[in-house]
Structures are given as C-alpha cells and as structure tokens.
Motif scaffolding. Structure first.
Motif, PDB file in Angstrom:
ATOM      1  N   ILE A 109       0.876  -1.106  -0.093  1.00 40.30           N
ATOM      2  CA  ILE A 109       0.129  -0.149   0.044  1.00 40.30           C
ATOM      3  C   ILE A 109       0.887   1.356  -0.194  1.00 40.30           C
ATOM      4  N   ALA A 110       1.863   1.365   0.961  1.00 45.68           N
ATOM      5  CA  ALA A 110       2.776   2.448   1.001  1.00 45.68           C
ATOM      6  C   ALA A 110       3.363   2.555  -0.662  1.00 45.68           C
ATOM      7  N   THR A 111       3.943   1.525  -1.052  1.00 41.65           N
ATOM      8  CA  THR A 111       4.689   1.587  -2.320  1.00 41.65           C
ATOM      9  C   THR A 111       3.742   2.323  -3.747  1.00 41.65           C
ATOM     10  N   GLN A 112       2.298   1.845  -3.329  1.00 45.09           N
ATOM     11  CA  GLN A 112       1.411   2.162  -4.383  1.00 45.09           C
ATOM     12  C   GLN A 112       0.942   3.861  -4.136  1.00 45.09           C
ATOM     13  N   ARG A 113       1.163   4.123  -2.958  1.00 45.29           N
ATOM     14  CA  ARG A 113       0.762   5.530  -2.537  1.00 45.29           C
ATOM     15  C   ARG A 113       2.040   6.612  -2.587  1.00 45.29           C
ATOM     16  N   GLY A 114       3.287   6.047  -3.111  1.00 52.16           N
ATOM     17  CA  GLY A 114       4.436   6.612  -3.277  1.00 52.16           C
ATOM     18  C   GLY A 114       5.230   6.954  -2.145  1.00 52.16           C
ATOM     19  N   ASP A 115       4.899   6.526  -1.059  1.00 55.42           N
ATOM     20  CA  ASP A 115       5.710   6.453   0.191  1.00 55.42           C
ATOM     21  C   ASP A 115       6.821   5.512   0.322  1.00 55.42           C
ATOM     22  N   ILE A 116       7.813   5.676  -0.479  1.00 51.51           N
ATOM     23  CA  ILE A 116       8.775   4.647  -0.530  1.00 51.51           C
ATOM     24  C   ILE A 116       9.605   4.117   0.635  1.00 51.51           C
ATOM     25  N   ILE A 136       8.764 -11.363  -0.711  1.00 56.39           N
ATOM     26  CA  ILE A 136       8.771 -10.253   0.032  1.00 56.39           C
ATOM     27  C   ILE A 136      10.166  -9.519  -0.322  1.00 56.39           C
ATOM     28  N   TYR A 137      11.318 -10.303  -0.764  1.00 62.61           N
ATOM     29  CA  TYR A 137      12.396  -9.673  -1.383  1.00 62.61           C
ATOM     30  C   TYR A 137      12.061  -9.031  -2.731  1.00 62.61           C
ATOM     31  N   PHE A 138      11.109  -9.544  -3.362  1.00 60.11           N
ATOM     32  CA  PHE A 138      10.795  -9.120  -4.761  1.00 60.11           C
ATOM     33  C   PHE A 138      10.043  -7.720  -4.778  1.00 60.11           C
ATOM     34  N   ASN A 139       9.244  -7.553  -3.555  1.00 58.26           N
ATOM     35  CA  ASN A 139       8.553  -6.399  -3.310  1.00 58.26           C
ATOM     36  C   ASN A 139       9.291  -5.220  -2.859  1.00 58.26           C
ATOM     37  N   LEU A 140      10.296  -5.648  -1.921  1.00 58.13           N
ATOM     38  CA  LEU A 140      11.237  -4.602  -1.621  1.00 58.13           C
ATOM     39  C   LEU A 140      12.189  -4.184  -2.775  1.00 58.13           C
ATOM     40  N   GLY A 141      12.569  -4.987  -3.735  1.00 53.63           N
ATOM     41  CA  GLY A 141      13.030  -4.713  -4.865  1.00 53.63           C
ATOM     42  C   GLY A 141      12.290  -3.812  -5.897  1.00 53.63           C
ATOM     43  N   LEU A 142      11.004  -3.964  -5.936  1.00 58.34           N
ATOM     44  CA  LEU A 142      10.035  -3.124  -6.618  1.00 58.34           C
ATOM     45  C   LEU A 142      10.075  -1.654  -6.028  1.00 58.34           C
ATOM     46  N   ALA A 143      10.061  -1.628  -4.596  1.00 64.25           N
ATOM     47  CA  ALA A 143       9.960  -0.412  -4.063  1.00 64.25           C
ATOM     48  C   ALA A 143      11.507   0.365  -4.210  1.00 64.25           C
ATOM     49  N   TYR A 144      12.547  -0.176  -4.288  1.00 67.87           N
ATOM     50  CA  TYR A 144      13.950   0.373  -4.544  1.00 67.87           C
ATOM     51  C   TYR A 144      13.849   0.861  -5.962  1.00 67.87           C
ATOM     52  N   GLN A 145      13.247   0.073  -6.830  1.00 70.05           N
ATOM     53  CA  GLN A 145      13.197   0.487  -8.188  1.00 70.05           C
ATOM     54  C   GLN A 145      12.595   1.515  -8.599  1.00 70.05           C
ATOM     55  N   GLN A 146      11.126   1.651  -7.826  1.00 68.57           N
ATOM     56  CA  GLN A 146      10.429   2.779  -7.757  1.00 68.57           C
ATOM     57  C   GLN A 146      11.112   4.012  -7.323  1.00 68.57           C
ATOM     58  N   TRP A 147      11.982   3.955  -6.350  1.00 66.72           N
ATOM     59  CA  TRP A 147      13.080   5.011  -5.851  1.00 66.72           C
ATOM     60  C   TRP A 147      14.089   5.143  -6.816  1.00 66.72           C
ATOM     61  N   GLN A 148      14.151   4.501  -7.807  1.00 63.02           N
ATOM     62  CA  GLN A 148      15.131   4.445  -8.788  1.00 63.02           C
ATOM     63  C   GLN A 148      16.744   4.264  -7.925  1.00 63.02           C
ATOM     64  N   LYS A 149      16.445   3.463  -7.112  1.00 64.22           N
ATOM     65  CA  LYS A 149      17.976   2.905  -6.428  1.00 64.22           C
ATOM     66  C   LYS A 149      18.223   1.575  -6.999  1.00 64.22           C
ATOM     67  N   PHE A 150      18.609   1.422  -8.234  1.00 64.07           N
ATOM     68  CA  PHE A 150      18.391   0.226  -9.243  1.00 64.07           C
ATOM     69  C   PHE A 150      19.290  -0.732  -8.684  1.00 64.07           C
ATOM     70  N   LYS A 151      20.686  -0.346  -7.797  1.00 58.85           N
ATOM     71  CA  LYS A 151      21.416  -1.266  -7.438  1.00 58.85           C
ATOM     72  C   LYS A 151      20.908  -2.146  -6.170  1.00 58.85           C
ATOM     73  N   SER A 152      20.354  -1.362  -5.135  1.00 56.62           N
ATOM     74  CA  SER A 152      19.647  -1.916  -4.101  1.00 56.62           C
ATOM     75  C   SER A 152      18.295  -2.883  -4.794  1.00 56.62           C
ATOM     76  N   ALA A 153      17.833  -2.356  -5.804  1.00 60.75           N
ATOM     77  CA  ALA A 153      16.623  -3.090  -6.310  1.00 60.75           C
ATOM     78  C   ALA A 153      17.374  -4.401  -6.635  1.00 60.75           C
ATOM     79  N   ALA A 154      18.178  -4.455  -7.518  1.00 58.59           N
ATOM     80  CA  ALA A 154      18.824  -5.698  -7.933  1.00 58.59           C
ATOM     81  C   ALA A 154      19.404  -6.632  -6.841  1.00 58.59           C
ATOM     82  N   ARG A 155      19.961  -6.051  -5.791  1.00 54.38           N
ATOM     83  CA  ARG A 155      20.223  -7.008  -4.779  1.00 54.38           C
ATOM     84  C   ARG A 155      19.078  -7.555  -4.288  1.00 54.38           C
ATOM     85  N   ASN A 156      17.911  -7.145  -4.004  1.00 51.86           N
ATOM     86  CA  ASN A 156      16.862  -7.851  -3.723  1.00 51.86           C
ATOM     87  C   ASN A 156      16.195  -8.780  -4.666  1.00 51.86           C
ATOM     88  N   TYR A 157      16.077  -8.452  -6.010  1.00 50.50           N
ATOM     89  CA  TYR A 157      15.789  -9.441  -6.906  1.00 50.50           C
ATOM     90  C   TYR A 157      16.803 -10.582  -6.853  1.00 50.50           C
TER      91      TYR A 157
END
Length: 465
Positions: A109-116, A136-157
C-alpha cells in the motif's frame, strides 16, 4: 512460467466454473486452495474486479481465514482503495500481529501511494519475520526500483531468485535494473551460477538465455535456450525467446520454426502468429505475412501490432490508401507509439492529406520528443510547402530538445541557408561539424548546389581532421 498443460487446464476449468456460478447467481462453494488459485489467476491478469469477487465469495465461506483477508486487502490496494485495504489489514493484525503478510501488505500500500521510505521499512519487517519468502524480497526490490535505487533493487531481486529461481517477474525486473544501470555484462556470472549448480534445470538455462539476450550476446543466448528446450521440449517460453534470438540474427526462417513451437499444438497465441507474420514480412513474403497478421487479429482484435503489420505490408507495396485504414486502427488501439504515428503520417502525405500528415507527425513528437526522424519529416513537409520560417522554428525546437543530434543540426543549417540566413547557418554548422564532421555530406544531399559555395566549403575544411 511454463505451467504444465494439465495444471493450466485445471486452473482454467476452475475459473470457468466460478464465473458461470457468479454470472448465473448460483451459490459458490470451493475449497480454500481453489479460491487461492482463482485470486492468483485474476490478479496475475490484472482482473481486479473479478479478483475482489473471488475474495468476497471466499471470505463468506471461510470468514476466519487470515490468508483470505490478506488477499482481500491486497486486491483492494491494487484497485486503489487504500483506506479499505489498510482497515482490512489492521483487522488481520489484531488477530495475528506477527503475521509477515501484515507488514508486506502495508508495504504494498505504501509503495502504491508513493511513500517508498515507509514501504522499505515494512518490507524489511516482513523479511525479519519470514526471511525465506522470495515474494517479500521481490516487493522490496520493486520499492527500491520505484525509488530509482537500481543497485539496491537488483540486490533484492537476486535474493528473491536465490530462494525461487522460477520467479519470472523477478528475472524481468532484475534484467531491467541491470540494463538501466549499465551493469548487465558484469552480472552474467550470477545467472551462470544457477546452471553450474543445477545443469539439468530448464529454468536456469532459460534465465541465463534471457540475460545473454538482453546483453546482445545472441549466439550464447541461443545456446542457453536450446539447452532449456532439450531438458523440457514443451518449454514454450524458451521456444519463443529462441525465435526472438533468431530474429535478432536475421535468421527469419529458423525463427518461424521456433515461433511455431512456442505454444501447445493446435493452440496458437495471437502474439506467436503476429511474430510469424513479422518474420514473413522481413522476408518480403507479403501474402504469408498478411495471412498470419490476419490470423492474429482474428484471435485478438485488439492486437495493435498485427494491424500495424498489415499497414506496413501495404505500404511496402505502395498501397497507401489501404495502408491508412490499418495504421489508423493501430494508433486507435495504442496511441503512445511514435513509430505508428510516423508511419501514419508518411502514408497520409503520400495520398495528399498534408494537414493530417502534419497532425500525425506532431503527435509522434509529443509521444517521443527524442525521435529525430519525426521532426525532420515534419519539417520537410513545411519546407516543401514553402514555409521556411515554420520549418526553421520547428528544427530549432528539435535541436533545443536534442542538442547532441548532428542530423538535426545539419537539417537546421540547410533550412537557414535556403532562407538566406547565412550567419545563423554558419553558427549552426560549426556546432554540427563539432558533433559529427562526417555527416556534413547530409548538407549536399539536401542541396547539391551548396557544394559550389566556397565560403561553406572553406568553413567545413577548417574542421576537417
């Protein structure tokens, strides 16, 4: 990912039974597993109204199932009903405060509201409570990706895939993050490790093939997809990707053979038929290309690529009036494609619809301002109409948007020269020569008579290396 046909048939049978009962107003009774299957099916296909119907029917039958209440909260969130989703998940929290899904749903819900920042915190809570869940790691990756923190996103994916290598969504998002951050080539070893650990895993080879494909290493990609198919001959996605690899290598006949194997016998998909049509188009076999594009449309009338493909075929045969119908249908179905708008504009111009052509080029530049061809072709119409000032203004706009594009600079220079604005033209020419000296030949292609202008050739010679 590559569901066995029996399992897929069972899922679709359950879906059909549920929908028949709902449509006819019959009482709906399913076991808990069937309801979970229904909800997963609908959410995976973004059919959120049906998913909510399944949730309501399930909760009515199993009111004490926290799993179903979590599903209902997540579906409400997907529908944008955030307050209702939070109220539902708060109810689950009072019953089971340590349930990892409570934190995960709050994170979604927080991700969809933009509160990353809040979303990341919730997902980390979920991982602390249930560290072995790939979702859960996948959703954490999506949140970081929306934040444009691609390295952190990749680590969780990556962590998601270590737990579950079958998570195709995680593969796709990981590949995207690695591409965007320019780190794909350096991370190929991550994908190779799965095939080293389990050389008989079709999924591992398929994932490695995708990584090679995205990296442009088509020979390696083809080898990997072929290994996946040897292990599992009915791995339809691997056949489809292998076909796409052949397309990238311009081996269209081999691609057609693989696209033919990318679906169960007798159950072609519109996408596969459209891809086969495109291969025949590349081979200039217009009759077969049109046949397969039409078959794709018969299966899926909303397939814009197939409508566009028929337009391209007719265009290639200089049947512009006929092509217009198909191009117009394509842009009606998908109006965010600069390629579609440019093709429509060119066909409109060929049949003398100058105003419609200009409108289509304008739309192409709105959709994709960084497409030089659209600006150039639009300006060429204005120039041919004798409207030099409008052509110059248009190219100034284009060069402001893409100052590093030499083609645009040379075109602007040519228009300024034609309008007699020599000082301005030479200023633009100096920029163009610095960007790409060799392309100065474009000037003489536009206006061969310019080769006789000594001042112009002297200026060009000054920049000659």
């Amino acid at each position: 990912m590559n569901e066995p046909s029996e399992e897929r048939d069972e899922i679709l049978a359950t879906v059909r039974r549920f929908e028949r009962m709902m449509d006819e107003g019959e009482p709906v009774f399913f076991d808990l597993g069937d309801f979970e299957t229904l909800i997963d099916h609908y959410t995976a296909n973004t059919l959120y109204d049906r998913a909510l119907q399944a949730c309501e029917a399930a909760v009515a039958q199993y009111p004490f199932s926290n799993e179903l209440l979590v599903d209902r909260a997540q579906v409400l969130a997907m529908r944008g009903e955030y307050d209702a989703a939070l109220a539902q998940i708060d109810e689950v929290a009072t019953r089971e405060p340590d349930n990892a899904d409570v934190a995960v749903t709050r994170g979604i819900i927080a991700t969809q509201r933009g509160d990353i920042a809040a979303a990341v915190g919730y997902f980390e809570q979920g991982i602390a409570r249930s560290p072995d869940r790939d979702d859960i790691y996948f959703n954490l990756g999506l949140a970081y990706q929306q934040w444009q923190k691609f390295k952190s996103a990749a680590r969780n994916y990556k962590q998601s895939l270590r737990i579950n290598p079958d998570n195709d969504a995680a593969i796709q998002e990981l590949l995207y993050c690695l591409e965007v951050s320019g780190r794909l080539e350096k991370n190929l070893e991550f994908f190779r490790r799965f095939t080293d650990e389990d050389p008989y895993s079709a999924i591992a080879w398929y994932n490695l093939g995708q990584a090679y494909y995205k990296a442009g290493r088509y020979d390696d990609a083809a080898d990997a997809f072929e290994y996946a198919i040897v292990i599992d001959p009915k791995f339809y996605e691997a056949h489809s990707y292998l076909a796409s690899t052949y397309v990238s290598r311009e081996e269209y006949r081999r691609a057609i053979e693989e696209f033919d194997l990318s679906y169960p016998a007798g159950e072609p998909t519109a996408e596969a038929l459209c891809n086969i049509g495109e291969c025949h188009e590349k081979l200039a076999d217009w009759q077969k290309a049109r046949l397969f594009y039409q078959k794709a449309i018969d299966l899926d009338p909303e397939m814009d690529e197939a409508w566009f493909g028929i337009g391209v075929i007719l265009d290639a045969q200089e049947k512009w009036f006929e092509a217009l119908h198909f191009y117009r249908k394509a842009v009606t179905l998908y109006d965010e494609s600069a390629e579609y708008w440019q093709a429509l504009a060119a066909a409109e111009y060929q049949v003398g619809n100058v105003v419609s052509a200009i409108e289509a080029y304008e739309r192409a530049t709105e959709v994709s301002p960084d497409t030089p061809e659209a600006w150039i072709n639009w300006s060429a119409i204005l120039y041919e109409q004798g409207n030099f000032d409008a052509a110059i203004d248009l190219m100034r706009t284009a060069t402001d948007l893409q100052p590093a594009d030499a083609d645009l600079q040379y075109r602007l220079c040519a228009y300024l020269l034609a309008a007699g604005r020599y000082r301005q033209a030479y200023d633009v020419l100096e920029n163009a020569l610095l960007l790409d000296f060799d392309k100065h030949r474009l000037l003489f292609e536009y206006f061969p008579e310019l080769e006789q202008q000594r001042a112009l050739t002297r200026l060009i010679d000054q920049y000659r290396k």
